[in-house]
Design a protein around this motif. Structure first.
Motif, PDB file in Angstrom:
ATOM      1  N   ALA A  28      74.194  24.093  45.519  1.00 55.42           N
ATOM      2  CA  ALA A  28      74.686  23.556  44.251  1.00 55.42           C
ATOM      3  C   ALA A  28      75.357  24.592  43.368  1.00 55.42           C
ATOM      4  CB  ALA A  28      73.535  22.900  43.493  1.00 55.42           C
ATOM      5  N   GLY A  29      75.298  25.854  43.739  1.00 50.36           N
ATOM      6  CA  GLY A  29      75.915  26.890  42.917  1.00 50.36           C
ATOM      7  C   GLY A  29      77.414  26.719  42.816  1.00 50.36           C
ATOM      8  N   PRO A  30      78.002  26.853  41.619  1.00 45.30           N
ATOM      9  CA  PRO A  30      79.444  26.639  41.450  1.00 45.30           C
ATOM     10  C   PRO A  30      80.309  27.628  42.199  1.00 45.30           C
ATOM     11  CG  PRO A  30      78.481  27.584  39.462  1.00 45.30           C
ATOM     12  CD  PRO A  30      77.336  27.190  40.345  1.00 45.30           C
ATOM     13  N   LYS A  31      79.740  28.766  42.572  1.00 45.84           N
ATOM     14  CA  LYS A  31      80.485  29.768  43.323  1.00 45.84           C
ATOM     15  C   LYS A  31      79.986  29.905  44.758  1.00 45.84           C
ATOM     16  CE  LYS A  31      83.237  31.364  40.043  1.00 45.84           C
ATOM     17  NZ  LYS A  31      84.715  31.331  40.154  1.00 45.84           N
ATOM     18  N   ALA A  32      79.125  28.997  45.190  1.00 45.52           N
ATOM     19  CA  ALA A  32      78.589  29.059  46.547  1.00 45.52           C
ATOM     20  C   ALA A  32      79.726  28.939  47.557  1.00 45.52           C
ATOM     21  CB  ALA A  32      77.566  27.950  46.760  1.00 45.52           C
ATOM     22  N   PRO A  33      79.612  29.588  48.700  1.00 50.05           N
ATOM     23  CA  PRO A  33      80.680  29.505  49.704  1.00 50.05           C
ATOM     24  C   PRO A  33      80.844  28.101  50.254  1.00 50.05           C
ATOM     25  CG  PRO A  33      78.737  30.579  50.615  1.00 50.05           C
ATOM     26  CD  PRO A  33      78.500  30.451  49.141  1.00 50.05           C
ATOM     27  N   ARG A  34      82.062  27.778  50.643  1.00 46.06           N
ATOM     28  CA  ARG A  34      82.324  26.495  51.289  1.00 46.06           C
ATOM     29  C   ARG A  34      81.861  26.572  52.751  1.00 46.06           C
ATOM     30  NH1 ARG A  34      84.901  23.089  47.139  1.00 46.06           N
ATOM     31  NH2 ARG A  34      86.203  24.474  45.926  1.00 46.06           N
ATOM     32  N   VAL A  35      81.404  25.464  53.282  1.00 42.38           N
ATOM     33  CA  VAL A  35      80.965  25.404  54.674  1.00 42.38           C
ATOM     34  C   VAL A  35      82.138  25.004  55.564  1.00 42.38           C
ATOM     35  CG1 VAL A  35      78.584  24.908  54.043  1.00 42.38           C
ATOM     36  CG2 VAL A  35      80.186  23.018  54.400  1.00 42.38           C
TER      37      VAL A  35
END
Length: 474
Positions: free
Chosen positions: A240-247
């Motif tokens: 849910a982090g706004p800067k989390a990496p895309r999968v």
């Protein structure tokens, strides 16, 4: 490279053409408009908290507010926009919302690279076609006594847990699994379901390549976009982090998360159904039985999320869903074409409009500042409240989204609402503001440089918006 409404029920007429005074939403906070030539302001170390005011605390716009004189307005804007290096191209358009007249143009009808300002057009097209209350449904179907199918219906902001109040994560896969497990156990008790189950993933709503070939691979490696699918967790992010990496495979990541929650919900008793480890792609076909479903946040909330944080994944999804709603295939080509055709159908200036995607990531998109400013004028004066809401959904200067730390001076904070755009060599700013005399203006400015800089001269574009806001220009 890129970066979530209060709704006031009262819209008043502005002048004879019936302009809606819902543009008073631009004054979400009481501020004092500046006067004179804008000056550089040192940003505060920590941007001040801007609280939302109640509508009753805000004065309505004055229907008789004087329109800026084009000569005075043009002289001030030309001075600002001419300050960039000679090999950079700067264009702009300013439209008086009350009359629809273009009061400033610097190559305004000439198509340029819009970057994420393009999302304004996607928002208008999707809202007009789908409606702001539309929700996207994710389902679990029983295909046969041994096969479950997880079907994506366009919600790419699924959450991995229980249903949420947030836009991203509103529909939770844990909730979906609990509902499905309850029905599975009923079916098993009735003897209609065997002890061994498999799960298939149906992401066939979208067709064609998941990645637009016009996108540079660096956009994928820098987490600006991933393979576009009709279901994903948190906009194709790992968490849910706004800067989390895309999968890499958003749909399968969602299916894997659902399967984990379903195993937990089914329990581990001796008589509990066993879910196979492998997940295959497939389609439910005709005659499948629905076991459970969850619904996304309404489209209007998703659009606000998209515009405020400039989410490319949501924008690309909405383009495809707009095409599907009009009977076209759900691929990137038809998504871009659906947005282009809808903008033209609505009567928005679109002579130079050429779209390759619906997020603005492709540097081959061509949109004029006049088109973007006219689109905001159209939305702000629409007879449909859902389109007028676009004025609320844009980032608010000094307060929200990509404008949270921009235009933070006293005479712009809480007044300017605008969509930012950032690519290598490209910067854009498209929005609505109100002059110190109370005149509402729609604007769009673009700069195209050649020095390899990300979002060049965005300070120049901010200065232009500041000038508009502080200018009586008479």
């Amino acid at each position: 490279m890129k970066r979530a409404r209060p709704r006031w029920g009262t819209w008043l007429l502005v002048l004879a053409i019936g302009v809606a005074l819902g543009l008073a939403a631009l004054f979400l906070v009481p501020v004092v408009a500046g006067t004179g030539t804008p000056k550089a302001v040192e940003p505060a170390a920590v941007p001040p908290v801007v609280s939302q005011a109640r509508p009753t605390a805000l004065p309505p716009l004055d229907p008789g507010a004087p329109q800026p004189e084009t000569g005075v307005l043009g002289a001030g804007l030309d001075k600002i926009l001419s300050s960039v290096e000679p090999d950079s191209t700067v264009s702009g358009s300013v439209i008086d919302i009350a009359t629809g007249a273009e009061v400033y143009s610097r190559s305004g009808a000439q198509a340029g690279i819009p970057a994420s300002s393009l999302k304004v057009l996607t928002a208008i097209a999707a809202t007009d076609v789908l409606g702001e209350d539309h929700r996207f449904t994710t389902k679990v179907l029983l295909k046969d006594p041994q096969t479950l199918v997880l079907v994506g219906g366009g919600d790419v902001l699924l959450g991995s847990g229980k249903d949420s109040t947030a836009v991203s994560g509103r529909a939770g896969l844990e909730t979906l699994a609990a509902q499905a497990a309850k029905e599975i156990l009923k079916e098993q008790a009735a003897g209609r379901l065997g002890p061994d189950l498999s799960l298939e993933l149906d992401d066939s709503l979208f067709t064609g390549p998941g990645l637009n070939p016009a996108w540079d691979n660096s956009l994928v490696t820098t987490n600006n976009i991933s393979v576009v699918a009709p279901l994903a967790l948190y906009g194709a992010r790992a968490d849910a982090g706004p800067k989390a990496p895309r999968v890499k495979d958003p749909a399968m990541a969602a299916a894997t998360s659902f399967a984990k929650s379903l195993r937990t919900a089914l329990g581990n008793g001796a008589d509990a159904p066993r879910l196979a480890a492998d997940i295959a792609r497939g389609q439910a076909g005709e005659g499948a039985t629905e076991l459970a479903s969850v619904a996304s946040a309404p489209l209007g909330e998703q659009i606000r999320f998209m515009l405020e944080v400039s989410d490319n994944y949501v924008a690309e999804t909405l383009g495809r869903l707009t095409a599907i709603a009009q009977g076209s295939p759900g691929d990137y080509q038809h998504g871009a074409q659906a947005v282009k055709e809808k903008i033209a159908e609505l009567g928005i200036h679109s002579e130079a409009l050429e779209l390759i995607d619906t997020s603005g990531l492709a540097d081959g998109n061509r949109v004029s500042p006049q088109t973007l400013a006219d689109a905001l004028k159209f939305a702000a004066t629409s007879n449909h409240a859902s389109l007028r809401d676009l004025s609320y959904q844009l980032p608010l200067a000094g307060a929200t989204g990509t404008l949270g730390a921009r235009l933070n001076a006293a005479n712009t904070r809480g007044i300017v609402r605008a969509k930012t755009g950032s690519l290598v060599d490209v910067s854009s700013l498209t929005g609505i503001t109100v002059t110190k005399d109370g005149r509402a203006l729609a604007f769009s400015f673009m700069v195209h440089s050649h020095n390899g800089e990300l979002a060049p001269h965005k300070d120049t574009l901010d200065a232009a918006a500041t000038y508009l806001t502080g200018c009586g220009c008479r």
